[in-house]
Design a protein around this motif. Structure first.
Motif, mmCIF file in Angstrom:
data_model
loop_
_atom_site.group_PDB
_atom_site.id
_atom_site.type_symbol
_atom_site.label_atom_id
_atom_site.label_comp_id
_atom_site.label_asym_id
_atom_site.label_seq_id
_atom_site.Cartn_x
_atom_site.Cartn_y
_atom_site.Cartn_z
ATOM 1 N N ASP A 63 -11.919 6.015 -2.845
ATOM 2 C CA ASP A 63 -12.058 6.545 -1.484
ATOM 3 C C ASP A 63 -13.429 6.199 -0.913
ATOM 4 O O ASP A 63 -13.547 5.744 0.239
ATOM 5 C CB ASP A 63 -11.852 8.058 -1.505
ATOM 6 C CG ASP A 63 -11.796 8.650 -0.107
ATOM 7 O OD1 ASP A 63 -10.696 8.654 0.480
ATOM 8 O OD2 ASP A 63 -12.849 9.105 0.390
ATOM 9 N N ASP A 73 -6.890 4.378 6.845
ATOM 10 C CA ASP A 73 -6.435 5.440 5.940
ATOM 11 C C ASP A 73 -5.213 5.033 5.121
ATOM 12 O O ASP A 73 -5.122 5.351 3.928
ATOM 13 C CB ASP A 73 -6.114 6.707 6.745
ATOM 14 C CG ASP A 73 -7.374 7.420 7.210
ATOM 15 O OD1 ASP A 73 -8.459 7.142 6.649
ATOM 16 O OD2 ASP A 73 -7.284 8.251 8.137
ATOM 17 N N GLN A 77 -4.996 5.082 1.011
ATOM 18 C CA GLN A 77 -4.011 5.831 0.224
ATOM 19 C C GLN A 77 -3.277 4.903 -0.753
ATOM 20 O O GLN A 77 -2.991 5.292 -1.887
ATOM 21 C CB GLN A 77 -3.017 6.530 1.150
ATOM 22 C CG GLN A 77 -3.635 7.634 1.995
ATOM 23 C CD GLN A 77 -4.386 8.658 1.147
ATOM 24 O OE1 GLN A 77 -3.894 9.126 0.106
ATOM 25 N NE2 GLN A 77 -5.593 9.008 1.585
ATOM 26 N N LYS A 80 -5.636 4.156 -3.654
ATOM 27 C CA LYS A 80 -5.761 5.327 -4.535
ATOM 28 C C LYS A 80 -4.511 5.468 -5.413
ATOM 29 O O LYS A 80 -4.609 5.862 -6.583
ATOM 30 C CB LYS A 80 -6.000 6.584 -3.699
ATOM 31 C CG LYS A 80 -7.417 6.625 -3.098
ATOM 32 C CD LYS A 80 -7.559 7.657 -2.003
ATOM 33 C CE LYS A 80 -7.546 9.060 -2.537
ATOM 34 N NZ LYS A 80 -7.853 10.046 -1.479
#
Length: 291
Positions: A63, A73, A77, A80
């Protein structure tokens, strides 16, 4: 001289994550030293992350770096999720003491591959082996090993072969076998008969192709080709070549290296029998072991 790729400690998700973060950094025109000086993350850590060799990449690190590179974003995601996938245990966790580090790396890559291309001039490839054939090889190669250890390695080999038959996303595999492999007796005639019939049966699956390189093909490449496996991956992940021998194993991942080996492999492929003729040849040789 070909470059020996150091892929020890990598997995496909870690490599994908590292490549994505490297591309994001380079898109911003930043060097590793610049990122390290600004973020406080050491250059060594950044390098290992980008090479896919950082074993426990945390969400907060992904992040932090992603936001520093100004990624959207949705992309953050996704990265991650890759990090979480990279930290999952492999299917053979708990038995890694029975597997060399280099082959452990190979197995992780194989489990994520979409296609694998084998050339084997010596013995039946592991993914095609029956338990009896595998056990005989293990006993020959480790005559001093305890029976329990041999049984464990055989069980792992059988588990590994499930990537060909799993109901979801079974890997697409093609095997080129030198014809002498079918005649090299491992164990007994019965073991060889059952082994060859097993190969012929597997080759009827839509995702498995077995092709025999006949004696009459000679040496199509003009040079001696070692056993090798070409692994192709989804999502445009670069292909990798794995070679294995008694003196050690090697990975090749450079574009030119992979291109060269793939071209030689295609020459072998063009010289081999087609899949139907190969299956007939395998079944015919299997019947010889009935006599």
């Amino acid at each position: 001289m070909p470059r020996k790729a150091d892929l020890s400690g990598t997995t496909l998700p870690r490599r994908q994550l590292g490549r994505a973060l490297r591309d994001a950094r380079q898109a911003r025109g930043l060097t590793l030293d610049q990122v390290a000086a600004t973020t406080g993350v050491s250059r060594a850590t950044l390098s290992r992350i980008e090479l896919g060799q950082y074993e426990k990449v945390r969400d907060m690190e992904v992040d932090y770096l992603s936001r520093y590179y100004c990624l959207p974003d949705a992309r953050i995601q996704y990265l991650k999720a890759l990090a979480r996938q990279a930290n999952n245990r492999v299917w053979y966790h708990g038995h890694q003491h029975s597997i060399s580090p280099m082959f452990s790396t190979y197995l992780e890559m194989e489990s994520f591959a979409s296609e694998v291309w084998f050339y084997q001039p010596v013995f039946i490839p592991g993914l095609l082996q029956t338990a009896d054939y595998a056990r005989t090889l293990q006993r020959l190669g480790g005559s001093d090993d305890p029976p329990d250890e041999i049984d464990t390695r055989v069980d792992l080999r059988i588990q590994r072969a499930r990537i060909l038959t799993r109901p979801h996303l079974a890997v697409r595999a093609e095997f080129i076998l030198q014809e002498n492999v079918l005649y090299s007796v491992v164990g007994s005639g019965q073991i060889m008969r059952d082994q060859l019939r097993h190969i012929a049966d597997l080759s009827t699956r839509n995702n498995v192709t077995v092709r025999v390189l006949p004696f009459t093909a000679g040496i199509p490449t003009g040079i001696v080709m070692p056993p090798h496996i070409i692994l192709d991956f989804p999502d445009n992940e670069p292909s990798v070549v794995y070679t294995e021998a008694a003196m050690g194993s090697m990975f090749f991942e450079g574009d030119e290296e992979v291109k060269r080996i793939r071209a030689l492999h295609e020459t072998l492929r063009n010289a081999a029998l087609d899949e139907h003729a190969s299956r007939d040849r395998i079944r015919k040789i299997a019947r010889r072991y009935d006599q």
